[in-house]
Write an enzyme that holds these catalytic residues in place. Structure first.
Site, short mmCIF file in Angstrom:
data_model
loop_
_atom_site.label_atom_id
_atom_site.label_comp_id
_atom_site.label_asym_id
_atom_site.label_seq_id
_atom_site.Cartn_x
_atom_site.Cartn_y
_atom_site.Cartn_z
N ASP A 50 -5.94 -6.81 5.36
CA ASP A 50 -7.11 -6.49 4.55
C ASP A 50 -7.90 -7.75 4.24
O ASP A 50 -9.11 -7.83 4.45
CB ASP A 50 -6.62 -5.82 3.25
N TYR A 73 0.82 -1.22 0.00
CA TYR A 73 0.00 0.00 0.00
C TYR A 73 0.85 1.27 0.00
O TYR A 73 0.32 2.37 -0.07
CB TYR A 73 -0.92 0.04 1.23
N ASP A 126 -1.42 -18.53 5.16
CA ASP A 126 -2.27 -19.52 4.50
C ASP A 126 -3.00 -20.41 5.50
O ASP A 126 -4.23 -20.54 5.47
CB ASP A 126 -1.49 -20.34 3.47
N LYS A 176 3.79 -14.32 6.17
CA LYS A 176 4.16 -15.28 5.12
C LYS A 176 5.69 -15.27 5.05
O LYS A 176 6.29 -15.08 3.99
CB LYS A 176 3.49 -14.82 3.82
#
Ligand code: NAP
Length: 398
Positions: free
Chosen positions: A284, A143, A260, A210
């Site tokens: 988000d 972002y 995940d 991640k």
């Protein structure tokens, strides 16, 4: 803002942006709920002076710009405000106004509580087990806006530079996005999440990342979290590597999950998660996915906060829902609950409680907007404004 926190006058001025799409319908519905709760809680001793400021399509129509400087100044000056959703074009055109607002006021925490109201339809069997607060870093990650279009001279130049300097082979027709994750911004987000967990007697903080794939961004975020916990929170936090589900009394467990598997486990065993600390993009996705478990984004409130300056902008998690703009149909609960969060933030806890209890009663009576009615047996579908009128009516009995 003082060093002891916010000092709120009896009649604070609170700026608001109506927003695009369903925004005007939502505010029309939510204001009477806010006013009723304030009046009932304080019997005229406290009031809000709502101050409209412009952004989005309305600002462009009236002022020829999407985010006028005086809007930013109003939020900066009055510290606490609320906004409806704003349109962001995909793939071209203006940058996200939401991102600009968050970045210009350095609202580094996006706080999104996700909790179940009895009676609301849910796609999962035990939605009452979902009670999480997402702390999403709000100023960097993808972002940050460092993107270059495929084929442009700058992109080709960057691709060449990366090939020459680092040996990175990137296809020449690629678009490029850069993802900065800094230690300082990660630590202040994580600190806010830890402080919240401590102040609200929560059981655990889970860092979602991640880091197996993106080692120096997401992996670093994870490492900085555990490092910070050790350095500054050794008396309150304990790593899951030392104690899993049964920590010593008074200690909060610091856990981690890969993004995940987090999505799976948040569905299959939500009771294991409490405070979630993560980066911008993960946050988000996660907040919308969690909202689905407790009735959808029509019920999901949010806040963008800088805990040092006190600046905060409250807003629904959802977007402009253009399909329903002007139809008086959308669910105003997300905006109403964003207001409830705002009142809690300024210390008007009685107002928050009244709003939440009245909403609870309205859901119990199965009088709901279209999004919930289509998933419920024997529900009465009501419009956006009528739903809010019923919330006000149900508040009278409290
Ligand atoms: P969206 O506006 O959130 O709407 C997607 C779907 O979510 C709607 O079609 C509707 O589903 C449901 N929904 C959203 N708000 C609802 C409400 N109040 N009550 C009931 N259902 C609701 O997402 P989008 O269509 O992807 O985005 C539209 C625009 O909003 C884009 O320009 C996007 O950039 C912007 N946006 C702004 C913000 C923000 O201002 N913070 C956040 C997200 C997106 P059903 O049709 O299935 O009922």
């Amino acid at each position: 803002m003082t060093n002891k926190g916010l000092r709120v006058p009896e009649e604070p001025i609170i700026p608001f942006i109506e927003g695009d799409g369903v925004g005007p319908d939502l505010f029309k519905a939510a204001f009477p709920v806010f006013e009723k709760a304030i009046e009932k809680a304080f019997k005229g001793k406290r009031k809000v002076q709502w101050l409209e400021v412009l952004a989005g399509e309305k600002a462009f129509k009236e002022r020829g710009e999407f985010l006028p400087q005086d809007t930013l100044e109003a939020f900066s000056r009055y510290l606490v405000g609320i906004k409806g959703p704003l349109t962001t074009p995909v793939g071209e055109g203006i940058r996200s106004l939401n991102v600009s607002l968050r970045q210009s006021l350095d609202l580094y925490v996006c706080l999104r509580p996700i909790r179940y109201f009895k009676g609301v339809p849910s796609p999962v069997k035990r939605p009452e087990l979902v009670d999480m607060v997402v702390f999403r870093e709000n100023t960097e990650d993808v972002y940050a806006g460092f993107e270059l279009r495929s084929g442009s001279a700058e992109t080709l130049d960057l691709i060449k530079g990366m090939q020459d300097k680092y040996g990175w082979r990137i296809k020449p027709d690629s678009g490029i996005g850069l993802k900065p994750i800094s230690r300082s911004n990660s630590r202040r987000l994580l600190r806010a999440a830890f402080n919240y967990a401590i102040n609200h007697n929560r059981k655990s903080v889970t860092i979602v990342h991640k880091g197996n794939i993106q080692k120096f961004t997401e992996g670093a975020f994870r490492n900085w979290g555990f490092e910070l916990a050790k350095e500054e929170y050794a008396d309150q936090l304990i790593s899951y590597e030392e104690y899993d589900n049964d920590p010593p009394k008074g200690k909060i467990i610091l856990k981690e999950r890969m993004a995940d598997i987090f999505f799976q486990q948040a569905l299959t065993r939500p009771e294991e998660f409490d405070i979630i600390a993560t980066m911008n993009l993960n946050g988000d996705y996660i907040s919308d996915a969690l909202a689905a478990q407790v009735g959808g984004i029509g019920l999901a409130p949010g806040a963008n906060i800088n805990f040092e300056t006190g600046n905060a902008v409250f807003e629904p998690t959802h977007g402009t829902a253009p399909l329903y703009a002007g139809l008086n149909k959308a669910n105003p609960t997300s905006l109403i609950l964003s207001g409830a969060l705002l009142f809690d933030y300024i210390g008007w806890h009685q107002v928050t409680k009244l709003i939440e209890d009245a909403l609870r009663e309205t859901f119990n009576r199965k009088t709901v907007t279209y999004d919930l009615a289509r998933l419920m047996d024997e529900a009465t579908e009501v419009s956006c404004s009528h739903f809010a009128e019923l919330v006000c009516k149900n508040m009278e009995g409290l």
